[in-house]
Scaffold this active site. Structure first.
Site, PDB file in Angstrom:
ATOM      1  N   GLU A  24       6.269 -30.870  -3.959  1.00 22.06           N
ATOM      2  CA  GLU A  24       6.303 -29.610  -3.218  1.00 22.06           C
ATOM      3  C   GLU A  24       5.149 -28.715  -3.652  1.00 22.06           C
ATOM      4  OE1 GLU A  24       8.802 -26.298  -4.708  1.00 22.06           O
ATOM      5  OE2 GLU A  24      10.092 -27.907  -5.472  1.00 22.06           O
ATOM      6  N   VAL A 105      11.849 -27.540  -1.158  1.00 28.19           N
ATOM      7  CA  VAL A 105      12.446 -28.870  -1.187  1.00 28.19           C
ATOM      8  C   VAL A 105      12.716 -29.374   0.227  1.00 28.19           C
ATOM      9  CG1 VAL A 105      14.535 -30.163  -1.821  1.00 28.19           C
ATOM     10  CG2 VAL A 105      13.421 -28.672  -3.505  1.00 28.19           C
ATOM     11  N   LYS A 158      19.367 -25.763  -9.788  1.00 25.31           N
ATOM     12  CA  LYS A 158      18.958 -24.680 -10.676  1.00 25.31           C
ATOM     13  C   LYS A 158      20.192 -24.052 -11.331  1.00 25.31           C
ATOM     14  CE  LYS A 158      14.684 -23.556  -8.216  1.00 25.31           C
ATOM     15  NZ  LYS A 158      14.783 -24.487  -7.078  1.00 25.31           N
TER      16      LYS A 158
END
Length: 304
Positions: A24, A105, A158
């Protein structure tokens, strides 16, 4: 028609049918300041090369979808201002208007599928934000994993997210969540959590085989590979928990919501850990790049 341009390195890998790993670009434009962003991006690309695969950093530059960036393009993107952060909803609009955008993503998965790249390495996926039962703040990454046939190697979701709810959404949508080499789901900056691994596989060959067999069965979507951060690079979960809680409280007090939540929390955690969170983040991305390279190579072997 989509205007797609491949870097010379990626084009050579396509011609030679060798392993390619997608990367990314929001880590470059929104993850850290210049010049560290460019240095880290170049290092991750080099990790992939040294692991025997070809890196393909993905971005939209002036309305053109780039699969792989030349060195000067990477440098230019790293210094650019007001770069759009692209996900599924705004990807096409950026292309249509000749804009410049960095891929999240979800957008990277879409671009990878368009260019027949089956493996993507990132830091951590987005997911269900805390308080989503009121805000409905759920990342598009989760639905992209359910729809797009790319294997995503990350260090889990995360840690600022509601990870149990994130795993529930992934399960509901039939996304395989594979933990590499251990029985607990990793917690991004920390190798372990108190959540059990939904699935465990212990080799890149097994992960590649699962990817191929999903397609053979006719199942849509990709798979998430949760790769624990190396022990030497992690921050213990018991140290991070109160720091994350403090950052979340500050965000609530300030009324920060939507797309602004994640960058605010990551910045505050960086400050409260005196930079250790970023050091760990870099280490886990590099670790994911190496595993993704091995998976991509195994896919080439399976299909040869």
């Amino acid at each position: 028609m989509i205007n797609i341009k491949y870097s010379a390195e990626v084009q050579a890998a396509r011609s030679n049918n060798t392993a390619i790993v997608a990367l990314e670009s929001t880590i470059i434009t929104h993850g850290m300041p210049y010049p560290q962003n460019v240095e880290v991006a170049a290092q991750v690309e080099q990790d992939i090369r040294e692991s025997g695969a070809t890196p393909a950093t993905i971005a939209v530059l002036d309305g053109c979808l780039h699969i792989g960036l030349e060195a000067d393009q990477l440098l230019s993107l790293g210094q650019a201002k007001n770069v759009a952060k692209l996900s599924r909803a705004d990807f096409a609009a950026c292309l249509a208007t000749g804009g410049t955008g960095a891929t999240t993503v979800a957008a990277t998965m879409i671009a990878a599928k368009l260019s027949e790249i089956e493996v993507f390495a990132t830091g951590g996926i987005g997911g269900v934000h805390k308080g989503a039962e009121q805000t409905f703040d759920i990342s598009a990454d989760l639905l992209e994993l359910a729809a797009t046939p790319v294997t995503v190697v990350a260090a889990g979701a995360k840690a600022i997210l509601d990870v149990p709810k994130t795993l529930e959404v992934l399960e509901t949508h039939g996304v395989p969540v594979i933990v590499y080499g251990q029985d607990s789901f990793p917690a991004f900056w920390s190798a372990q959590s108190d959540l059990a691994a939904p699935l465990r596989l212990d080799s890149a060959a097994q992960i590649a085989s699962a990817h191929v067999l999903r397609q053979a069965i006719g199942l849509p979507g990709g798979q998430l590979v949760a790769n624990p951060i190396p022990d030497a690079d992690q921050i213990a979960a018991e140290i991070l928990a109160p720091i994350i809680a403090q950052a979340q409280t500050e965000a609530d007090i300030k009324g920060i919501s939507g797309k602004s939540v994640t960058p605010f929390l990551l910045q505050r955690i960086f400050e409260l850990t005196e930079g250790k969170s970023l050091t760990a983040n870099i280490a886990l991305v590099r670790n994911n790049a190496r595993l993704a390279s091995n998976v991509a190579k195994e896919l080439i072997t399976l299909r040869s």
